[in-house]
Write a protein that holds these residues in place. Structure first.
Motif, short mmCIF file in Angstrom:
data_model
loop_
_atom_site.label_atom_id
_atom_site.label_comp_id
_atom_site.label_asym_id
_atom_site.label_seq_id
_atom_site.Cartn_x
_atom_site.Cartn_y
_atom_site.Cartn_z
N ARG A 1 0.96 -1.26 0.05
CA ARG A 1 -0.11 0.06 0.01
C ARG A 1 0.71 1.24 0.00
O ARG A 1 0.55 2.14 -0.79
CB ARG A 1 -1.07 0.01 0.99
N LEU A 2 1.88 1.36 0.78
CA LEU A 2 3.06 2.48 0.93
C LEU A 2 3.53 2.42 -0.33
O LEU A 2 3.66 3.61 -0.82
CB LEU A 2 3.97 2.44 2.15
N LEU A 3 3.90 1.38 -1.11
CA LEU A 3 4.67 1.80 -2.38
C LEU A 3 3.72 2.25 -3.43
O LEU A 3 4.21 3.31 -4.05
CB LEU A 3 5.30 0.34 -2.72
N ALA A 4 2.49 1.77 -3.40
CA ALA A 4 1.59 2.22 -4.44
C ALA A 4 1.30 3.74 -4.19
O ALA A 4 1.21 4.29 -4.98
CB ALA A 4 0.26 1.36 -4.22
N PRO B 1 10.26 -5.55 -2.84
CA PRO B 1 8.73 -6.09 -3.16
C PRO B 1 8.88 -7.36 -4.19
O PRO B 1 9.58 -7.51 -4.95
CB PRO B 1 8.19 -4.95 -4.08
N ALA B 2 7.86 -8.14 -3.91
CA ALA B 2 7.84 -9.72 -4.55
C ALA B 2 7.89 -9.59 -6.02
O ALA B 2 8.71 -10.28 -6.70
CB ALA B 2 6.81 -10.45 -4.15
N ASP B 3 7.05 -8.68 -6.58
CA ASP B 3 7.18 -8.60 -8.18
C ASP B 3 8.70 -7.99 -8.61
O ASP B 3 8.76 -8.57 -9.61
CB ASP B 3 5.75 -7.57 -8.52
N LEU B 4 9.10 -7.13 -8.02
CA LEU B 4 10.41 -6.47 -8.51
C LEU B 4 11.33 -7.60 -8.35
O LEU B 4 12.21 -7.78 -9.01
CB LEU B 4 10.79 -5.22 -7.70
N VAL B 5 11.43 -8.65 -7.36
CA VAL B 5 12.28 -9.46 -6.90
C VAL B 5 12.40 -10.54 -8.06
O VAL B 5 13.16 -10.85 -8.79
CB VAL B 5 12.24 -10.40 -5.59
N ARG C 1 12.49 9.28 -0.01
CA ARG C 1 11.19 9.93 -0.79
C ARG C 1 9.89 9.44 0.28
O ARG C 1 8.91 10.13 0.31
CB ARG C 1 11.17 9.31 -2.01
N LEU C 2 10.02 8.03 0.53
CA LEU C 2 9.04 7.39 1.36
C LEU C 2 8.74 8.44 2.76
O LEU C 2 7.72 8.46 3.17
CB LEU C 2 9.09 6.10 1.80
N ALA C 3 10.04 8.55 3.38
CA ALA C 3 9.82 9.48 4.38
C ALA C 3 9.18 10.56 4.54
O ALA C 3 8.34 11.20 5.31
CB ALA C 3 11.32 9.67 5.12
N GLY D 1 3.98 5.96 -5.07
CA GLY D 1 4.38 5.81 -6.69
C GLY D 1 5.54 5.32 -6.77
O GLY D 1 6.43 5.42 -7.62
N GLU D 2 6.22 4.46 -5.73
CA GLU D 2 7.52 3.74 -5.84
C GLU D 2 7.38 2.50 -6.66
O GLU D 2 6.74 1.45 -5.97
CB GLU D 2 7.94 3.51 -4.40
N ALA D 3 7.76 2.25 -7.81
CA ALA D 3 7.46 0.99 -8.58
C ALA D 3 8.87 0.53 -9.19
O ALA D 3 8.95 -0.33 -9.93
CB ALA D 3 6.73 1.30 -9.75
N SER D 4 10.06 1.02 -8.71
CA SER D 4 11.35 0.23 -9.24
C SER D 4 12.34 0.26 -8.32
O SER D 4 12.18 0.87 -6.98
CB SER D 4 11.97 1.48 -10.18
N SER D 5 13.13 -0.51 -8.22
CA SER D 5 14.36 -0.69 -7.34
C SER D 5 15.52 -0.03 -7.67
O SER D 5 15.78 0.22 -8.86
CB SER D 5 14.68 -2.08 -7.29
N PRO D 6 16.38 0.67 -6.81
CA PRO D 6 16.05 0.39 -5.31
C PRO D 6 15.09 1.45 -4.83
O PRO D 6 14.87 2.63 -5.29
CB PRO D 6 17.57 0.86 -4.55
#
Length: 174
Positions: A11-14, A126-130, A27-29, A17-22
């Protein structure tokens, strides 16, 4: 417990808008309204802490004597406490809630610490990115566990042990 942590991290990533690694913990802070404060802690075993006081921005204190990757995991761990746990009240001149991350946090003996670690792993890896990054690795690297772990750790900016546990927990390695 791990499912709740995984869902909260997702939920936090969504939301952010964090969708890439790393994943960008700084930015989340900002997204969460959290102040990150880095300093060397007198107790070297303490990695970080979360301090919440009514009417003020939460503060994540991070031991800057630790490696950058460990600091990233600590920040993510404290975000887990912020979003999932009330903390323990400490009365100074007014009530303050505190969560500490120390050497016992990684031993998987306290329910809240286990959940905050699961949140941090889900947030940073995140599982999908891994799955996606694993498939991007050349076949020769994927077949060599040490090289695979090191390559993924570099992509996600986490320790080899953190990505190793994540791969095991996702059922991608035994």
């Amino acid at each position: 417990m791990a499912r709740r942590a995984e869902q909260a991290a997702g939920r936090l990533l969504a939301e952010a808008g964090e969708a890439s690694s790393p994943v960008d913990v700084e930015r989340l802070a900002i997204h969460l309204g959290v102040v990150i404060s880095r300093s060397a802690f007198k107790d070297g075993d303490v990695s970080g802490m979360l301090v919440r006081q009514d009417g003020q921005s939460p503060v994540v204190g991070v031991n800057d004597a630790h490696s950058r990757n460990r600091q990233r995991f600590t920040i993510a761990h404290e975000f887990g406490h912020l979003l999932l746990h009330p903390g323990r009240e400490v009365v100074l001149d007014r009530p303050v809630r505190v969560n500490l991350r120390d050497k016992t946090s990684s031993t998987a003996t306290d329910r809240e610490e286990i959940e905050a670690n699961a949140f941090a792993a889900s947030l940073l890896m995140p599982a999908d990115l891994v799955h996606m990054e694993l498939q991007r690795l050349p076949a020769a690297v994927r077949q060599d566990p040490d090289h695979c772990t090191s390559a993924l750790a570099a992509v996600f900016e986490v320790s080899d042990s953190a990505i190793g546990f994540r791969l095991i927990n996702l059922g991608l390695v035994s």
